[in-house]
Scaffold this active site. Structure first.
Site, mmCIF file in Angstrom:
data_model
loop_
_atom_site.group_PDB
_atom_site.id
_atom_site.type_symbol
_atom_site.label_atom_id
_atom_site.label_comp_id
_atom_site.label_asym_id
_atom_site.label_seq_id
_atom_site.Cartn_x
_atom_site.Cartn_y
_atom_site.Cartn_z
ATOM 1 N N GLU A 155 0.818 -1.229 0.000
ATOM 2 C CA GLU A 155 0.000 0.000 0.000
ATOM 3 C C GLU A 155 0.844 1.269 0.000
ATOM 4 O OE1 GLU A 155 -2.819 -0.513 3.210
ATOM 5 O OE2 GLU A 155 -3.579 -2.379 2.387
ATOM 6 N N GLU A 262 -5.656 -10.728 -1.882
ATOM 7 C CA GLU A 262 -6.514 -10.639 -0.684
ATOM 8 C C GLU A 262 -7.991 -10.661 -1.066
ATOM 9 O OE1 GLU A 262 -5.400 -7.309 1.800
ATOM 10 O OE2 GLU A 262 -3.267 -7.588 1.396
HETATM 11 O O1 9MR Z 1 -6.654 -9.520 7.849
HETATM 12 C C1 9MR Z 1 -5.966 -8.539 8.587
HETATM 13 C C2 9MR Z 1 -6.697 -8.293 9.875
HETATM 14 O O2 9MR Z 1 -6.687 -9.436 10.683
HETATM 15 C C3 9MR Z 1 -6.077 -7.108 10.578
HETATM 16 O O3 9MR Z 1 -6.802 -6.789 11.729
HETATM 17 C C4 9MR Z 1 -6.067 -5.926 9.637
HETATM 18 C C5 9MR Z 1 -5.525 -4.674 10.258
HETATM 19 O O4 9MR Z 1 -5.222 -3.715 9.297
HETATM 20 O O5 9MR Z 1 -5.292 -6.277 8.519
HETATM 21 C C6 9MR Z 1 -5.920 -7.248 7.787
HETATM 22 O O6 9MR Z 1 -5.298 -7.467 6.551
HETATM 23 C C7 9MR Z 1 -5.122 -6.321 5.741
HETATM 24 C C8 9MR Z 1 -3.879 -6.564 4.935
HETATM 25 O O7 9MR Z 1 -2.792 -6.783 5.791
HETATM 26 C C9 9MR Z 1 -3.586 -5.418 4.005
HETATM 27 N N1 9MR Z 1 -4.728 -5.096 3.177
HETATM 28 C C10 9MR Z 1 -5.976 -4.898 3.892
HETATM 29 C C11 9MR Z 1 -6.278 -6.105 4.766
HETATM 30 C C12 9MR Z 1 -7.632 -5.944 5.446
HETATM 31 O O8 9MR Z 1 -7.611 -4.905 6.355
#
Ligand code: 9MR
Length: 368
Positions: A155, A262
């Site tokens: 990101e 994702e």
């Molecule tokens: O799946 C992840 C979740 O468990 C966390 O709480 C969250 C915090 O930002 O991050 C989630 O994964 C993210 C990923 O690392 C980057 N793209 C967005 C995803 C969803 O928030």
């Protein structure tokens, strides 16, 4: 009021269906199919679901900076070791997510020894760059080739700026050089790993072009970036299959591998509705969405190495807590780990015309 006496309360474990095709077999001619995993799943029936259907895993949180190096210089590898071992044991690819991100980063990372925010002074630049290198080198040396793919940076774009780069603490201290160094250091340590730049909303033209410019610039300067990751947190409205196609097409001339990293598809149209049960017609529409999306992805299989869904089953989606506490059903298997229409949309869309299969197994009392 009433009294209860002499009763058993027993947890009925979800049963993984053994009579449906394994997703990874169905998709083997095209690309690897992965899921994100979260702590604890190794010890629940989710592990069996993951083993049966997926040949790639991405630990959702364990590799993030705040998990691996919450305190400067103290690396914690318990969470990551478990998943690396799990992947090795079951012959799965594992994706490292992620070396460099502005989020889920501990406060100390962007502070000096006095707890003051880092600036772009030469001393602070040196300090933050050293932290970045130490972090990447330490993790890379521990796991080496066992981790096949790394989201090196996550990101980092922002279409609001002419250079397309997000004004994160990383950027504010180091400028775009932090991205260069992250890839260079990762390549030094991991000559065989696939090094990916990962981002969201890559179907939206402004973001897509920002990412395109960033990757083109990296490639032009010889920075070793191998792949582009499209997160794809989707809804029925977007991206459309056509928009996905445009996005994938856009990056082909750059000669990079592409991954869907994702994927999930919310059942909602907006942020206000909130359901306790998923409407059946929406589950079928979701199946159609997955069907149409995978039609496109299969056509681009030459350019896509892995497609990863962001969670094995609906009970373990970030969408269940991202927007207040409303529940969502964005994935391929339901809370009882049963295949949803979303799964059938990918595997055999003829099942989408029938009512969703409800084959939930409740073990007979005698077997509990
Ligand atoms: O799946 C992840 C979740 O468990 C966390 O709480 C969250 C915090 O930002 O991050 C989630 O994964 C993210 C990923 O690392 C980057 N793209 C967005 C995803 C969803 O928030």
């Amino acid at each position: 009021s009433y009294l209860l006496d002499d009763f058993d309360l027993a947890r009925v474990e979800a049963q993984v269906q053994d009579n449906i095709p394994a997703l990874k077999t169905v998709l083997a001619p095209h690309f690897k199919i992965g899921t994100s995993v979260t702590r604890g799943m190794i010890d629940t029936p989710h592990a069996a679901l993951i083993r049966r259907h997926f040949n790639s895993i991405t630990p959702g949180n364990e590799f993030k900076w705040d998990a691996v190096q919450a305190t400067e210089g103290q690396f914690a590898f318990e969470g990551t070791d478990r998943w690396v071992d799990f992947a090795a044991q079951h012959g799965m690819q594992i994706r490292g997510h992620t070396f460099v991100w502005h989020s889920q980063a501990p406060a100390w990372l962007f502070q000096d020894a006095q707890g003051q925010p880092l600036t772009s002074s030469p001393a602070h630049k040196t300090l933050l760059m050293a932290r970045l290198e130490t972090h990447i080198r330490t993790i890379a040396r521990r796991y080496g080739n066992r981790i096949a793919v790394w989201d090196v940076v996550n990101e980092v774009t922002d279409p609001a700026f002419p250079d397309g780069l997000r004004r994160s603490p990383w950027f504010n201290v180091l400028g775009k050089e932090y991205i260069d160094r992250a890839f260079i250091v990762a390549r030094e340590e991991l000559p065989n790993a696939k090094l990916v730049i990962n981002d969201y909303n890559t179907d939206i033209p402004a973001r897509r072009e920002a990412l395109y410019r960033v990757v083109a610039d990296l490639k032009a300067r010889g920075i070793p970036v191998d792949g582009v990751g499209h997160q794809m947190h989707n809804s029925f409205a977007r991206p459309t299959p056509g928009q996905v196609e445009t996005t994938l097409q856009r990056f082909i001339p750059l000669g990079v591998d592409q991954e869907i990293t994702e994927l999930d598809v919310t059942l909602y149209d907006d942020l206000t509705a909130s359901w306790t049960e998923p409407p059946a017609d929406r589950l079928v529409r979701q199946g159609q969405y997955y069907r149409d999306l995978f039609d496109v992805l299969r056509r681009f299989a030459d350019n896509i190495s892995t497609v990863t869904v962001w969670g094995p089953s609906d009970d373990d989606s970030w969408l269940n807590y991202a927007f207040d506490t409303r529940q969502d059903w964005p994935l391929l298997y339901d809370r009882q780990l049963q295949a949803k229409p979303a799964y059938w949309g990918i595997v055999d869309p003829t099942y989408l015309t029938a009512a969703p299969l409800s084959t939930r197994l409740l073990a007979p009392a005698s077997a509990r």
